[in-house]
Design a protein around this motif. Structure first.
Motif, PDB file in Angstrom:
ATOM      1  N   GLU A 149       0.835  -1.199   0.000  1.00 48.91           N
ATOM      2  CA  GLU A 149       0.000   0.000   0.000  1.00 48.91           C
ATOM      3  C   GLU A 149       0.869   1.247   0.000  1.00 48.91           C
ATOM      4  O   GLU A 149       2.023   1.220   0.416  1.00 48.91           O
ATOM      5  N   HIS A 150       0.261   2.341  -0.475  1.00 45.69           N
ATOM      6  CA  HIS A 150       0.964   3.625  -0.403  1.00 45.69           C
ATOM      7  C   HIS A 150       1.040   4.066   1.051  1.00 45.69           C
ATOM      8  O   HIS A 150       0.128   3.795   1.834  1.00 45.69           O
ATOM      9  N   THR A 151       2.121   4.763   1.372  1.00 45.67           N
ATOM     10  CA  THR A 151       2.242   5.333   2.711  1.00 45.67           C
ATOM     11  C   THR A 151       1.070   6.289   2.955  1.00 45.67           C
ATOM     12  O   THR A 151       0.501   6.337   4.040  1.00 45.67           O
ATOM     13  N   ILE A 152       0.698   7.023   1.914  1.00 44.14           N
ATOM     14  CA  ILE A 152      -0.451   7.927   2.020  1.00 44.14           C
ATOM     15  C   ILE A 152      -1.705   7.152   1.620  1.00 44.14           C
ATOM     16  O   ILE A 152      -1.904   6.805   0.458  1.00 44.14           O
ATOM     17  N   ASP A 184      -4.208   5.548  -2.138  1.00 45.11           N
ATOM     18  CA  ASP A 184      -4.753   4.216  -2.436  1.00 45.11           C
ATOM     19  C   ASP A 184      -6.255   4.289  -2.682  1.00 45.11           C
ATOM     20  O   ASP A 184      -6.775   3.660  -3.603  1.00 45.11           O
ATOM     21  N   ALA A 238       1.182  13.391  -7.966  1.00 44.45           N
ATOM     22  CA  ALA A 238       2.365  13.175  -8.800  1.00 44.45           C
ATOM     23  C   ALA A 238       2.707  11.680  -8.888  1.00 44.45           C
ATOM     24  O   ALA A 238       3.763  11.247  -8.440  1.00 44.45           O
ATOM     25  N   MET A 248       3.962   8.012  -9.959  1.00 42.46           N
ATOM     26  CA  MET A 248       5.180   7.584 -10.642  1.00 42.46           C
ATOM     27  C   MET A 248       5.053   6.119 -11.068  1.00 42.46           C
ATOM     28  O   MET A 248       4.267   5.363 -10.503  1.00 42.46           O
ATOM     29  N   ALA A 249       5.896   5.739 -12.016  1.00 41.89           N
ATOM     30  CA  ALA A 249       6.068   4.343 -12.425  1.00 41.89           C
ATOM     31  C   ALA A 249       4.725   3.661 -12.706  1.00 41.89           C
ATOM     32  O   ALA A 249       3.929   4.185 -13.478  1.00 41.89           O
ATOM     33  N   ASN A 250       4.429   2.522 -12.066  1.00 40.15           N
ATOM     34  CA  ASN A 250       3.207   1.794 -12.385  1.00 40.15           C
ATOM     35  C   ASN A 250       1.952   2.602 -12.058  1.00 40.15           C
ATOM     36  O   ASN A 250       0.948   2.498 -12.753  1.00 40.15           O
ATOM     37  N   ASP A 251       2.024   3.441 -11.009  1.00 40.51           N
ATOM     38  CA  ASP A 251       0.870   4.302 -10.694  1.00 40.51           C
ATOM     39  C   ASP A 251       0.597   5.266 -11.845  1.00 40.51           C
ATOM     40  O   ASP A 251      -0.546   5.472 -12.253  1.00 40.51           O
ATOM     41  N   LEU A 252       1.681   5.855 -12.358  1.00 38.61           N
ATOM     42  CA  LEU A 252       1.540   6.797 -13.475  1.00 38.61           C
ATOM     43  C   LEU A 252       0.966   6.078 -14.697  1.00 38.61           C
ATOM     44  O   LEU A 252       0.049   6.578 -15.360  1.00 38.61           O
ATOM     45  N   ARG A 253       1.491   4.886 -14.963  1.00 36.00           N
ATOM     46  CA  ARG A 253       0.999   4.155 -16.128  1.00 36.00           C
ATOM     47  C   ARG A 253      -0.475   3.801 -15.961  1.00 36.00           C
ATOM     48  O   ARG A 253      -1.252   3.869 -16.917  1.00 36.00           O
ATOM     49  N   GLY A 282       4.761  -1.970 -18.551  1.00 33.06           N
ATOM     50  CA  GLY A 282       5.664  -0.891 -18.918  1.00 33.06           C
ATOM     51  C   GLY A 282       6.212  -1.038 -20.324  1.00 33.06           C
ATOM     52  O   GLY A 282       6.983  -0.208 -20.784  1.00 33.06           O
ATOM     53  N   GLN A 304      10.821  14.485  -7.307  1.00 33.00           N
ATOM     54  CA  GLN A 304      10.441  15.331  -8.443  1.00 33.00           C
ATOM     55  C   GLN A 304      11.649  16.129  -8.914  1.00 33.00           C
ATOM     56  O   GLN A 304      11.825  16.365 -10.110  1.00 33.00           O
ATOM     57  N   PHE A 339      11.640   6.498 -13.693  1.00 31.07           N
ATOM     58  CA  PHE A 339      10.396   7.060 -13.167  1.00 31.07           C
ATOM     59  C   PHE A 339       9.144   6.547 -13.874  1.00 31.07           C
ATOM     60  O   PHE A 339       8.037   6.722 -13.376  1.00 31.07           O
ATOM     61  N   THR A 340       9.288   5.944 -15.058  1.00 29.86           N
ATOM     62  CA  THR A 340       8.088   5.387 -15.684  1.00 29.86           C
ATOM     63  C   THR A 340       8.051   3.869 -15.587  1.00 29.86           C
ATOM     64  O   THR A 340       6.981   3.282 -15.505  1.00 29.86           O
ATOM     65  N   ASN A 341       9.220   3.234 -15.596  1.00 35.82           N
ATOM     66  CA  ASN A 341       9.221   1.771 -15.622  1.00 35.82           C
ATOM     67  C   ASN A 341      10.436   1.196 -14.899  1.00 35.82           C
ATOM     68  O   ASN A 341      11.305   0.591 -15.529  1.00 35.82           O
ATOM     69  N   PRO A 342      10.493   1.396 -13.577  1.00 35.41           N
ATOM     70  CA  PRO A 342      11.645   0.867 -12.837  1.00 35.41           C
ATOM     71  C   PRO A 342      11.648  -0.660 -12.877  1.00 35.41           C
ATOM     72  O   PRO A 342      10.584  -1.278 -12.915  1.00 35.41           O
ATOM     73  N   ILE A 349       9.715   4.944  -5.335  1.00 34.43           N
ATOM     74  CA  ILE A 349       9.312   6.124  -6.109  1.00 34.43           C
ATOM     75  C   ILE A 349       7.799   6.286  -6.220  1.00 34.43           C
ATOM     76  O   ILE A 349       7.326   7.369  -6.512  1.00 34.43           O
ATOM     77  N   THR A 350       7.050   5.208  -5.966  1.00 31.54           N
ATOM     78  CA  THR A 350       5.595   5.357  -5.993  1.00 31.54           C
ATOM     79  C   THR A 350       5.037   5.653  -4.602  1.00 31.54           C
ATOM     80  O   THR A 350       3.827   5.747  -4.430  1.00 31.54           O
ATOM     81  N   GLY A 351       5.917   5.781  -3.621  1.00 27.93           N
ATOM     82  CA  GLY A 351       5.445   6.153  -2.281  1.00 27.93           C
ATOM     83  C   GLY A 351       4.918   4.983  -1.488  1.00 27.93           C
ATOM     84  O   GLY A 351       4.023   5.130  -0.670  1.00 27.93           O
ATOM     85  N   ARG A 352       5.446   3.779  -1.750  1.00 24.77           N
ATOM     86  CA  ARG A 352       4.992   2.600  -1.005  1.00 24.77           C
ATOM     87  C   ARG A 352       6.051   2.121  -0.026  1.00 24.77           C
ATOM     88  O   ARG A 352       5.903   1.092   0.594  1.00 24.77           O
TER      89      ARG A 352
END
Lengths: 230, 266
Positions: A3-6, A10, A75, A77-82, A215, B222, B249-252, B261-264
């Motif tokens: 889970e996200h820290t925030i 989620d 903001a 990132m990565a899989n969340d952004l996708r 990705g 960022q 940042f898009t596909n680690p 980087i996704t805050g987990r």
């Protein structure tokens, strides 16, 4: 996945997935009901499909708003952004799928009850079923981040294309043999074309799901065949 | 060696490698802070080090100009080279090394002297200036490159500590530039600055790119995404993943990078 820290992040991502799942369910049910209305010449059910398309459009707007908020405030990132980008693109495509179902429903009252040609009408529901399942599987693949299921959807597009070619030949034969059926068969031809386009759009959704999940973009050879233009 | 993932699908090989680290380990007494890190830093790309607190990114940065020498309990193993030359070799002049590999710290730390003297001090003690006129040229050039000249040209003899935080940090960058370094290390250079001052430093990093090899440690992902072309993710003293910033940042590739980087993370 962890889970996200925030926690609120989620919850927002869950809401996004929930809305897309709902949208997919409604699109699939619209296709099914449109086909049933066609088969039974049920004008009331057809009108329902047209009316219910409004909810699909509303979900598209809601997802767009939420996705923009998530990008601005979280903001991702990565899989969340996708996932967020894929969601944004998927709703646009599913909205089009809903429109095709609506178009099919709108043709139901235009086919006069006493002039119905049973044979091609009988072919269309199976075609619609395959296309509807593709839509549902593509969106299930998004919910489950299942790249394999996405690939399976893409591969199934040839089934819909084959159906379309078969329906096309049958309808042309009907029209040649009995010109009185031309008006009706023309409607059925458009309906078949709409279903074929639904299959193409489900394929596009599956490609976006594959990207969100892995990705990577799919190599061309794995894309579905015969992508007819609008 | 750690199982470091090279996320470098689009990394171009034709870059000039400036510094090379091979299997670098750092110990503070018994505790191992860096566990075998290997990385190349090149001239053309800004390299960002990211990772949670205590991951070793600052410790590793400090090995690149031997700042850990000042920590009595610190011990460095492995090889670090600058233009192929071992910087931990006994023959290496550390003062000279730190002129070639400059550093900018988290908190702006100008000398309690005039703006002019802050810049002039390094060139003077390193013998880079011949006379006052020469020094004036170096001061102006350095302050221009640091993007500070227009703001301070009329008050060069005011105290450096009287400037705003962002201006002080650009003064420190100007001070590092004044001795003609080849590499500039930045240890969270914007963490004490407001967003406008931060943007000015980031713009400055863009302008300095290519002229100096730049390595920046940042807590702000960022910022790493904005200023760098290469990103290295550190975790628990290991270099987990190193690659093109947009790929990271898009596909680690590594699960730990993705979670961070996704805050987990944690």
């Amino acid at each position: 996945m962890a889970e996200h820290t925030i926690k609120a992040f989620d919850q927002e991502m869950d809401k996004l997935r929930g809305l897309i799942a709902e949208m997919g369910g409604r699109a699939e049910s619209a296709i099914e009901k449109a086909m049933l209305a066609l088969q039974r010449h049920d004008k009331v059910m057809a009108a329902d499909v047209v009316a219910e398309d409004k909810r699909i459009d509303a979900i598209e707007a809601e997802v767009e708003k939420l996705a923009i908020e998530i990008i601005a405030l979280r903001a991702p990132m990565a899989n969340d952004l996708r996932d967020v980008i894929a969601a944004l693109k998927i709703v646009g495509v599913v909205e089009r799928i809903g429109d095709y179902a609506k178009n099919i429903a709108k043709r139901v009252p235009l086919i006069a009850a006493n002039q119905r040609t049973q044979e091609p009408i009988a072919l269309l529901p199976s075609m619609g079923q395959v296309a509807g399942e593709m839509v549902q599987d593509a969106l299930n693949a998004f919910a489950a981040r299942d790249a394999d299921l996405a690939v399976a959807v893409i591969e199934r597009d040839t089934v819909v294309d084959d159906f379309y070619n078969s329906v096309f030949r049958t309808l042309v034969t009907f029209m040649v043999e009995n010109p009185k059926t031309i008006s009706e068969c023309a409607h059925l031809l458009f309906i078949a074309k709409n279903i074929e386009r639904i299959g193409d759009h489900a394929t596009n959704v599956a490609e976006m799901v594959y990207y969100a999940a892995t990705g990577q973009t799919l190599p061309d050879r794995e894309r579905g065949g015969a992508q007819a233009e609008d | 060696m750690t199982a470091m993932i090279q996320n470098q699908e689009s990394m171009t090989p034709a870059v000039e490698t400036k510094m090379t680290a091979r299997d670098v380990k750092v110990f503070y007494g018994e505790k191992q802070a860096i566990k075998g890190v290997s990385i190349d830093v090149d001239m053309d790309n800004v390299t960002a080090f990211i990772g949670p607190s205590g991951c070793g990114k600052s410790t590793f940065l400090r090995t690149l100009n031997r700042m850990n020498d000042t920590v009595a309990s610190a011990r460095v193993e492995g090889t670090i080279t600058l233009d192929g030359e071992d910087i931990y070799a006994p023959s290496m002049d550390v003062v000279q090394l730190r002129a070639r590999v400059g550093m900018v710290f988290q908190k702006p730390n100008p000398f309690p002297k005039s703006i002019y003297e802050n810049i002039a001090y390094g060139p003077r003690i390193h013998g880079l200036a011949h006379g006052k006129a020469d020094l004036d040229v170096i001061v102006e050039k350095s302050l221009r490159r640091a993007g500070l000249w227009d703001e301070v040209k009329d008050r060069l003899h005011d105290s450096g500590t009287a400037l705003s935080g962002g201006q002080q940090q650009r003064l420190c960058i100007g001070r590092a530039i004044a001795v003609e370094p080849e590499v500039i290390l930045m240890d969270e250079p914007c963490s004490a600055l407001d967003p406008i001052a931060t943007a000015k430093i980031e713009e400055l990093i863009h302008e300095l790119r290519g002229r100096y090899a730049i390595v920046i440690v940042t807590h702000n992902m960022q910022q790493a995404a904005r200023v760098s072309q290469r990103t290295a993710f550190f975790h628990l003293g290991e270099l987990v993943e190193y690659g093109v910033t947009s790929d990271i940042f898009t596909n680690p590739k590594a699960e730990r990078t993705k979670d961070y980087i996704t805050g987990r993370y944690g």
